[in-house]
Design an enzyme around this catalytic site. Structure first.
Site, PDB file in Angstrom:
ATOM      1  CE  LYS A 171      -1.799  -1.103   4.014  1.00  0.00           C
ATOM      2  NZ  LYS A 171      -1.030  -2.312   4.369  1.00  0.00           N
ATOM      3  NE  ARG A 177      -4.235  -0.823  10.540  1.00  0.00           N
ATOM      4  CZ  ARG A 177      -3.018  -0.657   9.996  1.00  0.00           C
ATOM      5  NH1 ARG A 177      -2.715   0.450   9.344  1.00  0.00           N
ATOM      6  NH2 ARG A 177      -2.124  -1.582  10.095  1.00  0.00           N
ATOM      7  NE  ARG A 212       6.904  -0.361   9.962  1.00  0.00           N
ATOM      8  CZ  ARG A 212       5.749  -0.290   9.292  1.00  0.00           C
ATOM      9  NH1 ARG A 212       5.692   0.368   8.150  1.00  0.00           N
ATOM     10  NH2 ARG A 212       4.658  -0.860   9.757  1.00  0.00           N
ATOM     11  NE  ARG A 260       2.417  -4.719  11.244  1.00  0.00           N
ATOM     12  CZ  ARG A 260       3.475  -4.579  10.446  1.00  0.00           C
ATOM     13  NH1 ARG A 260       4.618  -5.193  10.724  1.00  0.00           N
ATOM     14  NH2 ARG A 260       3.386  -3.842   9.374  1.00  0.00           N
TER      15      ARG A 260
END
Ligand code: AP5
Length: 221
Positions: A19, A94, A167, A178
């Site tokens: 994305k 989300r 990250r 996630r």
């Protein structure tokens, strides 16, 4: 082309679906505002603000930040001058409450509603490989991958010379959390929500970045 610059798009997809990669390129080509809630939160974390300190604890574990906080952040961001001509929301909404809140923010006027929702479809196994190999430039935000999109020099951004970082939420335990949340909280409810609104489009996100980009350019006309 001019219509495309007025697009108000939502990019929906699992962690690592691409994305951010696509939204960044499209926003540079067509002068959209690229609004990434993840980037906004990471910027608060880097500045050690109260919001950033609260969010960091959740983000590092791969958990979602509260709807209330995220919606307030997006509300301010889409009111900024660069968002007047169109935007791509990357990572928001989300949850179902976030999607409902977005529609409320945009108001009843048809001329301000979301114009495109693009669902990036891809298998979890591919996402895990993408996230574990992702490296982000700490200076310009460019997104690299150790295998799929390597830099010439290890750990250094080709574009600006900035240091690349891995990250904290791209580590195995956080990735699993996630993915779980994506399937339970985001994918099903929002796919149905936007399908019912007639704005949902799907792209096969397991193809090259260039092929996906060209499809998005067509799709967002
Ligand atoms: P966020 O930053 O939004 O993370 P995410 O949604 O998990 O998405 P990613 O940024 O990980 O992936 P991406 O789809 O952008 O993939 P990318 O283009 O980088 O959110 C982080 C955290 O913030 C959340 O966990 C949560 O805590 C909090 N948060 C944010 N928004 C929130 C909200 N609305 N509500 C609550 N909490 C929120 O690509 C990944 C890698 O793959 C890269 O290395 C790239 O080079 C490579 N790649 C991309 N495309 C391709 C391709 N076609 N082929 C091969 N490799 C590719």
């Amino acid at each position: 082309m001019s219509d495309r610059n007025q697009a108000r798009a939502v990019f929906l997809g699992g962690p690592g679906a691409g994305k951010g990669t696509q939204a960044k390129r499209l926003s540079e080509s067509f002068v959209f505002a690229h609004i990434s809630t993840g980037d906004m939160l990471r910027s608060q974390v880097a500045k050690c603000t109260d919001l950033g300190n609260q969010a960091k604890i959740l983000m590092d574990q791969g958990k979602l930040v509260s709807d209330e906080l995220i919606v307030a952040m997006v509300k301010d961001r889409i009111a900024e001058p660069d968002a007047k001509g169109g935007w791509i929301l990357d990572g928001f909404p989300r949850t179902l409450p976030q999607a409902v809140a977005l529609d409320r923010l945009l108001g009843a006027s048809k001329s301000l509603q979301v114009t495109h929702v693009v669902y990036f479809r891809i298998a979890d196994g591919v996402l895990e490989l993408r996230l574990s190999g992702r490296r982000n430039c700490s200076k310009c935000g460019a997104i690299w991958h150790v295998a799929n999109k390597p830099t010439c020099k290890d750990g250094v951004c080709d574009l600006c010379g900035g240091v690349l970082v891995h990250r904290a939420d791209d580590r195995p335990e956080a990735i699993q959390k996630r993915l779980q949340d994506f399937h339970a909280i985001t994918a099903g409810p929002l796919h149905t929500y936007y399908k019912n609104q007639g704005v949902l489009r799907e792209v096969d996100a397991n193809r090259s970045q260039e092929v996906i980009y060209q499809e998005l350019v067509q799709l967002m006309q």
